[in-house]
Design an enzyme around this catalytic site. Structure first.
Site, mmCIF file in Angstrom:
data_model
loop_
_atom_site.group_PDB
_atom_site.id
_atom_site.type_symbol
_atom_site.label_atom_id
_atom_site.label_comp_id
_atom_site.label_asym_id
_atom_site.label_seq_id
_atom_site.Cartn_x
_atom_site.Cartn_y
_atom_site.Cartn_z
ATOM 1 N N ASP A 81 89.596 52.733 21.881
ATOM 2 C CA ASP A 81 89.630 51.416 22.517
ATOM 3 C C ASP A 81 88.639 50.473 21.816
ATOM 4 O OD1 ASP A 81 87.364 52.669 23.456
ATOM 5 O OD2 ASP A 81 87.698 52.153 25.565
ATOM 6 N N SER A 82 87.879 50.998 20.830
ATOM 7 C CA SER A 82 87.095 50.131 19.942
ATOM 8 C C SER A 82 88.009 49.185 19.169
ATOM 9 C CB SER A 82 86.240 50.967 18.987
ATOM 10 O OG SER A 82 87.030 51.932 18.318
ATOM 11 N N ASP A 120 92.576 56.761 23.221
ATOM 12 C CA ASP A 120 91.714 56.469 24.363
ATOM 13 C C ASP A 120 92.543 55.944 25.530
ATOM 14 O OD1 ASP A 120 89.001 57.026 23.995
ATOM 15 O OD2 ASP A 120 88.605 55.152 22.919
ATOM 16 N N LYS A 150 91.916 60.663 25.342
ATOM 17 C CA LYS A 150 90.481 60.734 25.612
ATOM 18 C C LYS A 150 90.153 59.805 26.760
ATOM 19 C CE LYS A 150 87.217 59.055 22.588
ATOM 20 N NZ LYS A 150 86.557 58.042 23.438
ATOM 21 N N GLU A 152 86.591 58.477 29.322
ATOM 22 C CA GLU A 152 85.137 58.463 29.444
ATOM 23 C C GLU A 152 84.695 59.015 30.791
ATOM 24 O OE1 GLU A 152 83.584 54.552 28.559
ATOM 25 O OE2 GLU A 152 84.503 54.518 26.570
ATOM 26 N N GLU A 219 78.039 60.556 22.758
ATOM 27 C CA GLU A 219 77.691 59.293 22.106
ATOM 28 C C GLU A 219 76.270 58.863 22.450
ATOM 29 O OE1 GLU A 219 80.608 56.161 22.273
ATOM 30 O OE2 GLU A 219 79.192 54.662 21.552
HETATM 31 N N1 LIG Z 1 82.245 48.659 15.640
HETATM 32 C C1 LIG Z 1 81.985 49.487 16.677
HETATM 33 N N2 LIG Z 1 81.304 50.626 16.456
HETATM 34 C C2 LIG Z 1 81.046 51.485 17.485
HETATM 35 O O1 LIG Z 1 80.416 52.537 17.223
HETATM 36 C C3 LIG Z 1 81.519 51.151 18.780
HETATM 37 C C4 LIG Z 1 82.240 49.957 18.955
HETATM 38 N N3 LIG Z 1 82.449 49.144 17.892
HETATM 39 N N4 LIG Z 1 82.730 49.574 20.154
HETATM 40 C C5 LIG Z 1 82.698 50.515 21.236
HETATM 41 C C6 LIG Z 1 81.460 51.288 21.203
HETATM 42 C C7 LIG Z 1 80.192 50.476 21.405
HETATM 43 N N5 LIG Z 1 79.255 51.246 20.657
HETATM 44 C C8 LIG Z 1 77.935 50.894 20.414
HETATM 45 C C9 LIG Z 1 77.584 49.568 20.218
HETATM 46 C C10 LIG Z 1 76.299 49.218 19.932
HETATM 47 C C11 LIG Z 1 75.311 50.185 19.864
HETATM 48 C C12 LIG Z 1 73.918 49.774 19.560
HETATM 49 O O2 LIG Z 1 73.680 48.711 19.050
HETATM 50 N N6 LIG Z 1 72.946 50.646 19.861
HETATM 51 C C13 LIG Z 1 71.547 50.361 19.522
HETATM 52 C C14 LIG Z 1 70.629 51.291 20.271
HETATM 53 C C15 LIG Z 1 70.065 50.627 21.474
HETATM 54 C C16 LIG Z 1 68.977 51.429 22.124
HETATM 55 O O3 LIG Z 1 68.215 52.109 21.408
HETATM 56 O O4 LIG Z 1 68.873 51.367 23.326
HETATM 57 C C17 LIG Z 1 71.324 50.541 18.029
HETATM 58 O O5 LIG Z 1 70.343 50.007 17.504
HETATM 59 O O6 LIG Z 1 72.146 51.208 17.369
HETATM 60 C C18 LIG Z 1 75.651 51.510 20.070
HETATM 61 C C19 LIG Z 1 76.968 51.860 20.323
HETATM 62 C C20 LIG Z 1 79.872 52.380 20.039
HETATM 63 N N7 LIG Z 1 81.254 51.938 19.895
HETATM 64 C C1 LIG Z 2 83.484 55.677 19.126
HETATM 65 C C2 LIG Z 2 84.632 56.483 19.619
HETATM 66 C C3 LIG Z 2 84.208 57.805 20.151
HETATM 67 C C4 LIG Z 2 85.455 55.719 20.629
HETATM 68 O O1 LIG Z 2 85.552 56.039 21.780
HETATM 69 C C5 LIG Z 2 86.173 54.529 20.162
HETATM 70 O O2 LIG Z 2 86.201 54.258 18.948
HETATM 71 O O3 LIG Z 2 86.750 53.842 21.013
HETATM 72 MG MG LIG Z 3 86.461 54.549 22.979
#
Ligand SMILES: Nc1nc(=O)c2c([nH]1)NC[C@@H]1CN(c3ccc(C(=O)N[C@@H](CCC(=O)O)C(=O)O)cc3)CN21
Ligand SMILES: CC(C)C(=O)C(=O)O
Ligand SMILES: [Mg+2]
Length: 302
Positions: A81-82, A120, A150, A152, A219
């Site tokens: 769903d990303s 998803d 999948k 959540e 994740e």
């Molecule tokens: N392009 C993209 N990549 C992804 O991995 C992803 C998506 N979209 N969309 C759905 C979710 C959202 N996801 C995400 C989005 C942002 C962070 C992020 O910025 N995390 C911070 C950590 C924050 C903290 O430490 O509390 C980082 O710096 O990576 C993590 C997962 C993973 N998934």
């Molecule tokens: C990051 C993966 C696990 C996902 O759920 C997605 O791409 O939607």
């Molecule tokens: Mg997903």
């Protein structure tokens, strides 16, 4: 679609994967690098955990890209769903609909011959309960042809997982940072930090395994906790921001290939810079058109 023989990545005489001895016949069964003439199944995934084989998973949202990854030998493709933020221009995964998931999942199935395609269940497609989950998962299986779905949630989604598995639909679970809850989390923070959160993650992992999930995405959880979950489960763990000790690793393809616009999460490694390459190609074409050097004689009919 042309089937690309995996022979290019194997020893032509023994069929063994590179770096492995000819005696290592188990290479034939590997999810990645082995011989495969049929689609990957959840039984192959279970066998990989028994052999402690590591394997890769990528997202895909269209037939063209999916065929590239299928030909590269990626054994499992996730129609994530990303697609919401990576492919459809939404802010997050929250707005993604069943119609969108079904259309793009069908394209990914059409673009592949060997990969197990997992779709998803989008936000709102299973939260009402097991019956709603089964109705929507059935649609993805029948209309799109996916091999698994999948969803959540750990303990909170166990009843949904049970009914789907009872109905014959393999389920990949997803715990830790569950992005469909972005509004409840207030962002995308790392999960499982602290003793209480760690115990909850372990309970969630056990709950999805007991409910019959064939694998579980972890994740954004600390590597030590992900390693403990991986050791304590008989189903494979698939990490994204969950350290090296998971059984498998997944990345969003646009992140992995340097195609995503703007910043990517810390857990991403970029293996190419496709955004720059594609933008460069578009600019070169534009320059040729404006400068009158395209089409040249070889592109012209008389
Ligand atoms: N392009 C993209 N990549 C992804 O991995 C992803 C998506 N979209 N969309 C759905 C979710 C959202 N996801 C995400 C989005 C942002 C962070 C992020 O910025 N995390 C911070 C950590 C924050 C903290 O430490 O509390 C980082 O710096 O990576 C993590 C997962 C993973 N998934
Ligand atoms: C990051 C993966 C696990 C996902 O759920 C997605 O791409 O939607
Ligand atoms: Mg997903």
């Amino acid at each position: 679609m042309t089937q690309i023989s995996p022979a290019q990545t194997q020893d032509p005489k023994t069929g063994a994967a590179p770096g492995k001895s000819a005696a290592d016949k188990s290479a034939d069964k590997s999810l990645y690098g082995g011989k495969r003439s049929r689609r990957v199944t959840v039984r192959d995934i279970a066998a990989a955990k028994a052999r402690s084989d590591k394997w890769p998973m990528l997202t895909a949202y269209d037939a063209m890209t999916a065929s590239v990854f299928d030909e590269a030998g990626i054994p499992v493709l996730l129609v994530g769903d990303s697609m919401g933020n990576c492919h459809l221009g939404y802010e997050s995964t929250v707005p993604v609909t069943m119609d969108e998931m079904t259309l793009l999942s069908a394209a990914v199935v059409r673009g592949t011959e060997r990969a197990l395609v997992v779709a998803d269940l989008p936000f709102g497609a299973y939260q009402e309960g097991p019956v709603q989950a089964l109705r929507n998962a059935t649609r993805l299986v029948k209309e799109a042809g996916v091999g698994a779905v999948k969803l959540e949630g750990g303990e909170r989604s166990a009843e949904q997982i049970k009914l789907l598995v009872d109905a014959g639909i393999p389920v990949m679970a997803h715990i830790g940072l569950t992005p469909q809850s972005v509004n409840a989390f207030g962002g995308y923070p790392v999960q499982g930090r602290g003793e209480e959160a760690a115990q909850q993650l372990l309970r969630d992992a056990k709950a999805v395994q007991d409910a019959g999930a064939f694998s579980v995405v972890l994740e954004a959880v600390p590597a030590e906790l992900a390693a403990e979950v991986t050791r304590s489960l008989h189903i494979p763990t698939i990490g994204i921001g969950a350290g090296l000790e998971c059984d498998a690793q997944v990345l969003v393809w646009t992140d992995m290939a340097g195609m995503t616009k703007g910043r990517v999460p810390r857990f991403v490694k970029q293996y190419a810079q496709l955004r720059e390459a594609l933008g460069g190609a578009a600019k070169a074409f534009a320059e040729d058109v404006v400068g009158g050097t395209f089409p040249a004689e070889e592109h012209t009919f008389h």
